[in-house]
Design a protein around this motif. Structure first.
Motif, PDB file in Angstrom:
ATOM      1  N   ALA A  83       0.855  -1.190   0.000  1.00  0.00           N
ATOM      2  CA  ALA A  83       0.000   0.000   0.000  1.00  0.00           C
ATOM      3  C   ALA A  83       0.892   1.241   0.000  1.00  0.00           C
ATOM      4  O   ALA A  83       1.943   1.259   0.646  1.00  0.00           O
ATOM      5  N   SER A  84       0.459   2.266  -0.707  1.00  0.00           N
ATOM      6  CA  SER A  84       1.241   3.501  -0.780  1.00  0.00           C
ATOM      7  C   SER A  84       1.148   4.279   0.525  1.00  0.00           C
ATOM      8  O   SER A  84       0.177   4.141   1.274  1.00  0.00           O
ATOM      9  N   ASP A  85       2.164   5.094   0.774  1.00  0.00           N
ATOM     10  CA  ASP A  85       2.109   6.010   1.913  1.00  0.00           C
ATOM     11  C   ASP A  85       1.154   7.160   1.610  1.00  0.00           C
ATOM     12  O   ASP A  85       0.549   7.729   2.513  1.00  0.00           O
ATOM     13  N   GLU A  86       1.055   7.493   0.319  1.00  0.00           N
ATOM     14  CA  GLU A  86       0.143   8.557  -0.108  1.00  0.00           C
ATOM     15  C   GLU A  86      -1.298   8.113   0.147  1.00  0.00           C
ATOM     16  O   GLU A  86      -1.660   6.964  -0.112  1.00  0.00           O
ATOM     17  N   LEU A  87      -2.101   9.025   0.667  1.00  0.00           N
ATOM     18  CA  LEU A  87      -3.497   8.718   0.974  1.00  0.00           C
ATOM     19  C   LEU A  87      -4.425   9.450   0.020  1.00  0.00           C
ATOM     20  O   LEU A  87      -4.046  10.449  -0.592  1.00  0.00           O
ATOM     21  N   VAL A 104     -13.842   8.730   3.513  1.00  0.00           N
ATOM     22  CA  VAL A 104     -12.919   7.817   4.181  1.00  0.00           C
ATOM     23  C   VAL A 104     -11.549   7.989   3.532  1.00  0.00           C
ATOM     24  O   VAL A 104     -11.428   8.054   2.311  1.00  0.00           O
ATOM     25  N   GLU A 105     -10.515   8.036   4.372  1.00  0.00           N
ATOM     26  CA  GLU A 105      -9.148   8.157   3.891  1.00  0.00           C
ATOM     27  C   GLU A 105      -8.491   6.783   3.907  1.00  0.00           C
ATOM     28  O   GLU A 105      -8.543   6.072   4.905  1.00  0.00           O
ATOM     29  N   ARG A 106      -7.911   6.440   2.768  1.00  0.00           N
ATOM     30  CA  ARG A 106      -7.235   5.143   2.612  1.00  0.00           C
ATOM     31  C   ARG A 106      -5.981   5.351   1.757  1.00  0.00           C
ATOM     32  O   ARG A 106      -5.856   6.358   1.086  1.00  0.00           O
ATOM     33  N   PRO A 107      -5.089   4.342   1.715  1.00  0.00           N
ATOM     34  CA  PRO A 107      -3.958   4.440   0.788  1.00  0.00           C
ATOM     35  C   PRO A 107      -4.437   4.677  -0.647  1.00  0.00           C
ATOM     36  O   PRO A 107      -5.425   4.077  -1.083  1.00  0.00           O
ATOM     37  N   ALA A 108      -3.736   5.556  -1.356  1.00  0.00           N
ATOM     38  CA  ALA A 108      -4.134   5.923  -2.726  1.00  0.00           C
ATOM     39  C   ALA A 108      -3.902   4.785  -3.716  1.00  0.00           C
ATOM     40  O   ALA A 108      -4.619   4.663  -4.707  1.00  0.00           O
TER      41      ALA A 108
END
Length: 172
Positions: A83-87, A104-108
């Motif tokens: 999973a990316s660090d970018e969200l 909802v915030e999740r990995p991009a």
């Protein structure tokens, strides 16, 4: 093919952890067909088997927009392997929590490993809406709902609303 009833919160089964699929047979293929038909009928862009009461690690997804060719994907035993660090933030909804949407915030971006309907292990990198949908559906397989990513206050309000509604329906 048939449309199956979709479980709605507070149905306890939605919190169950789904079991891996041991082999892809006629029963799993029929489940996938039914899940696509149920998902399209709802309408939705993703469905986990547990949402139709089957505790198997099976997900169907189609993120095609109106007017686009459909892009159905069946994922058997999916797992996020990176999973990316970018969200990124998406307004999510859920067929098991009708008419409720929240950001909802999740990995991009995510990489997911799964088996296809032929039993071949595949890996796919997803971003945007597909990445969000994959994460949302894999959460279902682990007994997690998208409202679990919200503040406790928002989550409790939603659960209370649907619990009252279920009680009223049960009382007839």
């Amino acid at each position: 093919m048939s449309i199956r009833p979709i479980l709605i919160i507070p149905e306890p089964k939605l919190r169950a952890i789904s079991r891996p699929v041991e082999k892809i047979d006629g029963e799993i293929r029929k489940l996938v067909e039914d899940m696509f038909e149920t998902m399209y009928d709802a309408p939705g862009i993703g469905l986990a088997a547990i949402q139709v009461g089957v505790e198997k690690r099976v997900v169907t997804i189609d993120t095609a927009r109106d007017g686009e060719d459909s892009k159905p994907i069946a994922l058997i035993n999916p797992e996020i392997i990176a999973a990316s660090d970018e969200l990124s933030v998406y307004s999510e909804g859920c067929l098991s929590i009708p008419d409720f949407y929240e950001e909802v915030e999740r990995p991009a971006r995510v990489a997911v490993r799964f088996m296809d309907l032929e039993g071949k292990v595949r890996e796919v990198e997803a971003d945007g809406l597909l990445a969000t949908c994959v994460q949302h559906e894999i959460d279902h397989l682990n007994g997690v709902l998208f409202i679990d990513h919200l503040s406790r206050l928002k989550r409790d309000r939603v659960i209370k609303k649907f619990t009252k509604q279920a009680k009223r329906e049960a009382e007839g």
